[in-house]
Design an enzyme around this catalytic site. Structure first.
Site, PDB file in Angstrom:
ATOM      1  N   TYR A   1     -12.785  -1.416  -3.192  1.00 54.74           N
ATOM      2  CA  TYR A   1     -13.275  -1.489  -2.103  1.00 54.74           C
ATOM      3  C   TYR A   1     -14.570  -1.298  -2.039  1.00 54.74           C
ATOM      4  O   TYR A   1     -15.286  -0.973  -0.918  1.00 54.74           O
ATOM      5  CB  TYR A   1     -12.378  -0.455  -1.169  1.00 54.74           C
ATOM      6  CG  TYR A   1     -10.937  -0.941  -0.679  1.00 54.74           C
ATOM      7  CD1 TYR A   1     -10.854  -1.834   0.036  1.00 54.74           C
ATOM      8  CD2 TYR A   1      -9.720  -0.290  -1.056  1.00 54.74           C
ATOM      9  CE1 TYR A   1      -9.630  -2.490   0.458  1.00 54.74           C
ATOM     10  CE2 TYR A   1      -8.643  -0.666  -0.774  1.00 54.74           C
ATOM     11  CZ  TYR A   1      -8.446  -1.772   0.029  1.00 54.74           C
ATOM     12  OH  TYR A   1      -7.302  -2.100   0.541  1.00 54.74           O
TER      13      TYR A   1
ATOM     14  N   LYS B   1       0.830  -1.382  -0.079  1.00 56.69           N
ATOM     15  CA  LYS B   1      -0.008  -0.088   0.176  1.00 56.69           C
ATOM     16  C   LYS B   1       0.823   1.411  -0.025  1.00 56.69           C
ATOM     17  O   LYS B   1       2.103   1.439   0.304  1.00 56.69           O
ATOM     18  CB  LYS B   1      -0.945   0.010   1.262  1.00 56.69           C
ATOM     19  CG  LYS B   1      -2.082  -1.091   1.093  1.00 56.69           C
ATOM     20  CD  LYS B   1      -2.942  -0.971   2.373  1.00 56.69           C
ATOM     21  CE  LYS B   1      -4.069  -2.209   2.213  1.00 56.69           C
ATOM     22  NZ  LYS B   1      -4.889  -1.820   3.208  1.00 56.69           N
TER      23      LYS B   1
ATOM     24  N   ARG C   1      -2.763 -14.270   5.054  1.00 56.25           N
ATOM     25  CA  ARG C   1      -3.379 -13.430   6.155  1.00 56.25           C
ATOM     26  C   ARG C   1      -2.517 -13.564   7.380  1.00 56.25           C
ATOM     27  O   ARG C   1      -2.444 -12.582   8.475  1.00 56.25           O
ATOM     28  CB  ARG C   1      -4.890 -13.793   6.244  1.00 56.25           C
ATOM     29  CG  ARG C   1      -5.591 -13.443   5.235  1.00 56.25           C
ATOM     30  CD  ARG C   1      -6.162 -12.299   4.903  1.00 56.25           C
ATOM     31  NE  ARG C   1      -6.931 -11.579   6.195  1.00 56.25           N
ATOM     32  CZ  ARG C   1      -7.207 -10.464   5.962  1.00 56.25           C
ATOM     33  NH1 ARG C   1      -7.425  -9.850   4.795  1.00 56.25           N
ATOM     34  NH2 ARG C   1      -8.005  -9.728   7.077  1.00 56.25           N
TER      35      ARG C   1
ATOM     36  N   THR D   1      -5.755  -6.303  10.830  1.00 56.44           N
ATOM     37  CA  THR D   1      -5.895  -5.086  10.195  1.00 56.44           C
ATOM     38  C   THR D   1      -5.525  -3.773  10.912  1.00 56.44           C
ATOM     39  O   THR D   1      -4.585  -3.010  10.282  1.00 56.44           O
ATOM     40  CB  THR D   1      -7.303  -4.815  10.014  1.00 56.44           C
ATOM     41  OG1 THR D   1      -8.044  -6.077   9.198  1.00 56.44           O
ATOM     42  CG2 THR D   1      -7.784  -3.658   9.223  1.00 56.44           C
TER      43      THR D   1
ATOM     44  N   GLU E   1      -9.714 -10.120  -7.298  1.00 64.65           N
ATOM     45  CA  GLU E   1      -8.899  -9.026  -7.290  1.00 64.65           C
ATOM     46  C   GLU E   1      -7.548  -9.106  -8.086  1.00 64.65           C
ATOM     47  O   GLU E   1      -7.219  -8.176  -8.570  1.00 64.65           O
ATOM     48  CB  GLU E   1      -8.270  -9.134  -5.769  1.00 64.65           C
ATOM     49  CG  GLU E   1      -9.571  -8.381  -4.965  1.00 64.65           C
ATOM     50  CD  GLU E   1      -9.419  -8.559  -3.373  1.00 64.65           C
ATOM     51  OE1 GLU E   1      -9.995  -8.020  -2.338  1.00 64.65           O
ATOM     52  OE2 GLU E   1      -7.894  -9.219  -2.898  1.00 64.65           O
TER      53      GLU E   1
ATOM     54  N   ARG F   1       2.289  -6.388   8.990  1.00 63.15           N
ATOM     55  CA  ARG F   1       1.848  -5.105   9.503  1.00 63.15           C
ATOM     56  C   ARG F   1       2.439  -4.629  10.739  1.00 63.15           C
ATOM     57  O   ARG F   1       2.320  -3.497  11.217  1.00 63.15           O
ATOM     58  CB  ARG F   1      -0.009  -5.267   9.757  1.00 63.15           C
ATOM     59  CG  ARG F   1      -0.374  -5.347   8.230  1.00 63.15           C
ATOM     60  CD  ARG F   1      -1.960  -5.729   8.306  1.00 63.15           C
ATOM     61  NE  ARG F   1      -2.670  -5.360   7.155  1.00 63.15           N
ATOM     62  CZ  ARG F   1      -3.927  -5.718   6.716  1.00 63.15           C
ATOM     63  NH1 ARG F   1      -4.558  -6.737   7.412  1.00 63.15           N
ATOM     64  NH2 ARG F   1      -4.510  -5.424   5.679  1.00 63.15           N
TER      65      ARG F   1
ATOM     66  N   PHE G   1     -15.242   4.789   7.063  1.00 62.62           N
ATOM     67  CA  PHE G   1     -13.893   5.053   6.758  1.00 62.62           C
ATOM     68  C   PHE G   1     -13.880   4.924   5.069  1.00 62.62           C
ATOM     69  O   PHE G   1     -12.784   5.286   4.648  1.00 62.62           O
ATOM     70  CB  PHE G   1     -13.067   4.259   7.453  1.00 62.62           C
ATOM     71  CG  PHE G   1     -13.059   2.713   7.265  1.00 62.62           C
ATOM     72  CD1 PHE G   1     -12.507   2.027   5.860  1.00 62.62           C
ATOM     73  CD2 PHE G   1     -13.743   2.197   8.209  1.00 62.62           C
ATOM     74  CE1 PHE G   1     -12.841   0.734   5.998  1.00 62.62           C
ATOM     75  CE2 PHE G   1     -13.970   0.620   7.860  1.00 62.62           C
ATOM     76  CZ  PHE G   1     -13.507   0.131   7.014  1.00 62.62           C
TER      77      PHE G   1
ATOM     78  N   ASN H   1      -1.991   0.485   6.797  1.00 61.78           N
ATOM     79  CA  ASN H   1      -1.529  -0.659   7.183  1.00 61.78           C
ATOM     80  C   ASN H   1      -0.736  -1.443   6.458  1.00 61.78           C
ATOM     81  O   ASN H   1      -0.569  -2.849   6.373  1.00 61.78           O
ATOM     82  CB  ASN H   1      -2.743  -1.508   7.733  1.00 61.78           C
ATOM     83  CG  ASN H   1      -3.728  -1.814   6.859  1.00 61.78           C
ATOM     84  OD1 ASN H   1      -3.399  -1.529   5.588  1.00 61.78           O
ATOM     85  ND2 ASN H   1      -4.700  -2.498   7.242  1.00 61.78           N
TER      86      ASN H   1
ATOM     87  N   HIS I   1      -2.122  -5.239   1.602  1.00 62.92           N
ATOM     88  CA  HIS I   1      -3.449  -5.891   1.443  1.00 62.92           C
ATOM     89  C   HIS I   1      -3.166  -7.171   1.312  1.00 62.92           C
ATOM     90  O   HIS I   1      -2.354  -8.031   0.629  1.00 62.92           O
ATOM     91  CB  HIS I   1      -4.119  -5.426   0.298  1.00 62.92           C
ATOM     92  CG  HIS I   1      -5.331  -6.087  -0.348  1.00 62.92           C
ATOM     93  ND1 HIS I   1      -6.409  -5.836   0.429  1.00 62.92           N
ATOM     94  CD2 HIS I   1      -5.548  -7.043  -1.102  1.00 62.92           C
ATOM     95  CE1 HIS I   1      -7.562  -6.751   0.032  1.00 62.92           C
ATOM     96  NE2 HIS I   1      -7.100  -7.369  -0.881  1.00 62.92           N
TER      97      HIS I   1
END
Ligand code: GDP
Length: 139
Positions: A51, A11, A87, A93, A128, A104, A59, A114, A117
């Protein structure tokens, strides 16, 4: 049976901080093969499409502004049990809740910025990946 592909983005905060190389190294050392990779920048509109599932969340506007604030690196990754294992590698998150040693925990700045993704299911991983990559861009 669990699928063997997931999708990720480094990100904008991690790109800006110069952490892309360290993050990609961690991903490869964890046994993920890079099937597709590109550096690109999302427009606010495309970030909104990506998203869309979060459209009603408070948010959402901040998230789409942030995700279009700078370049990202998008990747399709391959490994047994890819979605779940990835993950685990990236952590929660909210970096305050992420386990030690996760991407993260090491690199995220906030719950929004963060660092990375990771797809949450095999079906979203496929969607995606298709959002960013043509068949000819996968190896
Ligand atoms: P993920 O699957 O761990 O990425 O988390 P989600 O799908 O729930 O949220 C998508 C992204 O939205 C997160 O990675 C964050 O960048 C952002 N996000 C999630 N929750 C919040 C929040 O409470 N506040 C803000 N500002 N951003 C959030």
């Amino acid at each position: 049976m669990a699928g063997n592909r997931t999708f990720t983005m480094v990100k904008p905060d991690a790109m800006e901080a110069g952490n892309a190389g360290a993050i990609i190294k961690m991903i490869q050392e964890a046994g993920f093969k890079i099937v597709a990779m590109k550096m690109t920048k999302l427009s606010e509109e495309r970030a909104g499409q990506f998203y869309a599932v979060h459209k009603e969340r408070p948010f959402y506007k901040d998230l789409t502004a942030y995700m279009s604030s700078g370049p990202i690196i998008a990747m399709i990754l391959e490994k047994n049990n890819a979605v779940e294992d990835f993950r685990k590698l990236i952590g929660a998150t909210n970096p305050a809740e992420a386990e030690e040693g996760t991407i993260r925990k090491l690199f995220a700045k906030s719950i929004e910025a963060n660092a990375i993704h990771g797809s949450d299911a095999d079906e979203t991983a496929a969607q995606e990946g298709n959002f960013f990559f043509a068949e000819t861009e996968r190896f």
